[in-house]
Design an enzyme around this catalytic site. Sequence first.
Site, PDB file in Angstrom:
ATOM      1  N   THR B  52      32.266  73.887   3.963  1.00 16.33           N
ATOM      2  CA  THR B  52      31.021  74.594   4.253  1.00 16.33           C
ATOM      3  C   THR B  52      31.005  75.100   5.698  1.00 16.33           C
ATOM      4  O   THR B  52      30.678  76.259   5.958  1.00 16.33           O
ATOM      5  CB  THR B  52      29.809  73.690   3.985  1.00 16.33           C
ATOM      6  OG1 THR B  52      29.927  73.167   2.663  1.00 16.33           O
ATOM      7  CG2 THR B  52      28.516  74.454   4.111  1.00 16.33           C
ATOM      8  N   LYS B  80      22.155  60.829  21.516  1.00 12.67           N
ATOM      9  CA  LYS B  80      21.274  60.338  22.586  1.00 12.67           C
ATOM     10  C   LYS B  80      19.837  60.184  22.096  1.00 12.67           C
ATOM     11  O   LYS B  80      18.942  59.899  22.874  1.00 12.67           O
ATOM     12  CB  LYS B  80      21.287  61.320  23.759  1.00 12.67           C
ATOM     13  CG  LYS B  80      22.642  61.460  24.425  1.00 12.67           C
ATOM     14  CD  LYS B  80      22.567  62.544  25.485  1.00 12.67           C
ATOM     15  CE  LYS B  80      23.961  62.892  25.990  1.00 12.67           C
ATOM     16  NZ  LYS B  80      23.973  64.138  26.754  1.00 12.67           N
ATOM     17  N   ARG B 101      23.807  71.223   8.761  1.00 14.96           N
ATOM     18  CA  ARG B 101      24.003  70.141   7.787  1.00 14.96           C
ATOM     19  C   ARG B 101      23.550  68.850   8.441  1.00 14.96           C
ATOM     20  O   ARG B 101      23.896  68.565   9.595  1.00 14.96           O
ATOM     21  CB  ARG B 101      25.452  70.026   7.356  1.00 14.96           C
ATOM     22  CG  ARG B 101      25.682  68.738   6.554  1.00 14.96           C
ATOM     23  CD  ARG B 101      26.936  68.732   5.781  1.00 14.96           C
ATOM     24  NE  ARG B 101      26.891  69.708   4.703  1.00 14.96           N
ATOM     25  CZ  ARG B 101      27.795  69.798   3.741  1.00 14.96           C
ATOM     26  NH1 ARG B 101      28.804  68.979   3.728  1.00 14.96           N
ATOM     27  NH2 ARG B 101      27.697  70.705   2.797  1.00 14.96           N
TER      28      ARG B 101
END
Lengths: 143, 308
Positions: B52, B80, B101
């Site tokens: 993808t 973070k 994604r």
Amino acid sequence: MLSITGLHKGIVLDHIKAGRALAIYNALGLNKVNGQVAVIMNVESQKMGRKDIIKMEGNYEDLDLDVLGFFDHHITVNIVDHNEIIEKKTLSLPRNITGMIRCKNPRCISGIEQELPQRFMLTDPNKKVYRCIYCEEIAYSEE
Amino acid sequence: MKHLISPLDLTTEELDHLMNIAADIEKNPDKYAHICDRKKIATLFYEPSTRTRLSFETAMLNLGGSVIGFSSADSSSAAKGESVADTIRIISCFADIAAMRHPKEGAALVASLNSGIPVINAGDGGHQHPTQTLTDLHTIRSLKGKLDHMTVGLCGDLKFGRTVHSLINALARYEGIRFVLISPKELRVPSYIREEVLDAKGIPYEEVTSLDNALPNLDLLYMTRVQKERFFNEEEYIRMKDCYILTMDKMALAPKDMLVLHPLPRVNEISVEVDSDPRAVYFKQVQYGVYIRMALIIYLLELEDRIC
């Protein structure tokens, strides 16, 4: 017999299922209003056996009562002015609910994204089905 | 500004329009080689993906644009603790379009609600993967010449497979579609797909357990992988994964013009010997995926007026 006086101006939520008044008090944010609020629980009722009632003194034009439909659309909403009921509101299921229920899907983004409001949308009014707008996890009206 | 979060965000007319552009790209790639000059796509991949991500990046490079991004959460500021909303606000300052994604369902929607650039959902957990659906539809239309009046077999993991659910939703909008849902009882399509899509729209379907019996009547067979990560129990996975393996013996039962599609990666559900059968189009499907993603980028960036 406990006695609570009538209202001059305000709203009476009647026929609340016994034991649910505090949940509704919190859902409507009544802890933040200035007017007097009476939460009356376990009142005898010919129709329901036992019921709860909430009486709110003051002006509540901005109060979003639509969410009550999610809890129980049988609740009676009486608008009172000058000691008389001037309007009875009929409740329907709200199209959107924000911040009232949490998505139960552990894979939903709403579980980790900071300050993301929990939002649900009515997708099937007949079955009273709501879905999380993010992951489409199902939730039902609390009736 | 348009985003693509769910396959149903696009009307069938918009889908036709995109597939027409994709078909023209296939025939005349040079015409599109500079449409996205000076444009950048950000590929924001919080979990690994080969096809993808590379498909999106290839699509943008084919259009003359360039690519920025990350390919795992560890190499992004998510490590973070940055929120999706903040990340997309920042990426909006760098890129012209983003493909995201994310392992959490609904992440792409949250991004789109906070974004200054179009967001394409490149997969949000087990929820939606709309460009896979566009790829499937474009493959079928390109090779069958139509998207209606077909008997479509879906085989394998129909319970957890998001590509299957999206494809059912997408094909259900076309006339004369009939589904044959081939799976073990444990991996049948969820009840909400049956009730809210198939039953609600009166679409004919049957749920069967035998691939052999279903094959002779199919115009299309969509195979899926039984994904290990969807199971809580490894024994259960091992028991299920070999249930439906497509071999040349089985292909002999299928019509000569039946197409075999697969969202890939395959594990062992299609025998390698089937790859040489002209009906096996899953690798062509990957190429069609690039064309349709190119068309989608042009459409979302509103650059169609640059097409000569």
